[in-house]
Enzyme design. Structure first.
Site, PDB file in Angstrom:
ATOM      1  CE1 TYR A   1      -4.006  -5.046  -6.977  1.00 40.59           C
ATOM      2  CE2 TYR A   1      -2.717  -6.013  -4.911  1.00 40.59           C
ATOM      3  CZ  TYR A   1      -3.848  -5.547  -5.503  1.00 40.59           C
ATOM      4  OH  TYR A   1      -5.109  -5.084  -4.737  1.00 40.59           O
TER       5      TYR A   1
ATOM      6  CG  ASP B   1      -1.976   0.945   1.045  1.00 42.28           C
ATOM      7  OD1 ASP B   1      -1.993   2.134   0.771  1.00 42.28           O
ATOM      8  OD2 ASP B   1      -3.233   0.570   1.876  1.00 42.28           O
TER       9      ASP B   1
END
Length: 213
Positions: A193, A118
């Site tokens: 991802y 993050d």
């Protein structure tokens, strides 16, 4: 991103206690006993759905892998991927990396992966970034001397911040890559991802930083 609740997750994790460690702190200083061998231990913080750690475990049977993921609704996917890979050199922790020194002893870890963490882009959230100096202090404590952190991200801001943070901490930057897939690295194992972003043409950044002490 809102995560969908999976009411069956608790039972699923308990059923797979050979993979999921219920109390990581109880293994502090004895992770080699958890794997029942003396192989190097690599730690991935933010395992996500587990594609990276499952494939790394297959590619490197001579290494033990520990994956941390705080979201219960996400780690169940990682458990399934590890099961499907039919590997026995992975353990998963469903917990937050607030202070790794509660889970690992000094010099117990050989390498750390930070994959698509993050970015916490707001300045007031800087201390939450996994490459902030207080996290680096934890990593240095639990890692063997001269060990590496390998970081991958699609976020340019986080990458630039991390490179500076590593440098200011006194680490040696052994690799700074601004477009990983241009290297055609045959040993690179992609996360979910990474596959998604690379198909969209986004550059993937990678950095290898080594502690000097």
């Amino acid at each position: 991103m809102r995560l969908r609740n999976k009411p069956w997750a608790d039972d699923f994790l308990k059923e797979n206690d050979d993979i999921v460690v219920s109390s990581a702190s109880s293994y502090k200083g004895s992770w080699k006993h958890a794997f029942q061998n003396d192989k190097p231990i690599h730690l991935e913080i933010g395992t996500g759905k587990g594609q990276f750690i499952a494939n790394m475990a297959k590619q490197h049977p001579d290494v033990n892998f520990i994956g941390m993921e705080r979201a219960k609704s996400v780690i169940v996917n990682a458990v399934q991927k590890v099961k499907d890979a039919e590997v026995d050199n992975v353990r998963l922790i469903n917990d937050n990396a607030i202070d790794l020194r509660d889970m690992f002893s000094k010099h117990e870890i050989d390498l750390i992966y930070l994959n698509f963490s993050d970015p916490w882009p707001k300045n007031r959230h800087e201390k939450r970034r996994l490459t902030y100096s207080l996290f680096l202090e934890q990593y240095q404590h639990i890692m063997k001397r001269g060990s590496q952190i390998v970081m991958k991200t699609d976020n340019k801001g986080l990458f630039e911040y991390s490179v500076v943070s590593f440098s200011q901490f006194g680490m040696v930057l052994e690799e700074v890559t601004l477009n990983l897939h241009e290297l055609h690295d045959p040993l690179n194992v992609m996360t979910e991802y990474e596959e998604k972003f690379s198909k969209q043409g986004q550059p993937i950044y990678r950095c290898r930083a080594r502690f000097t002490e």
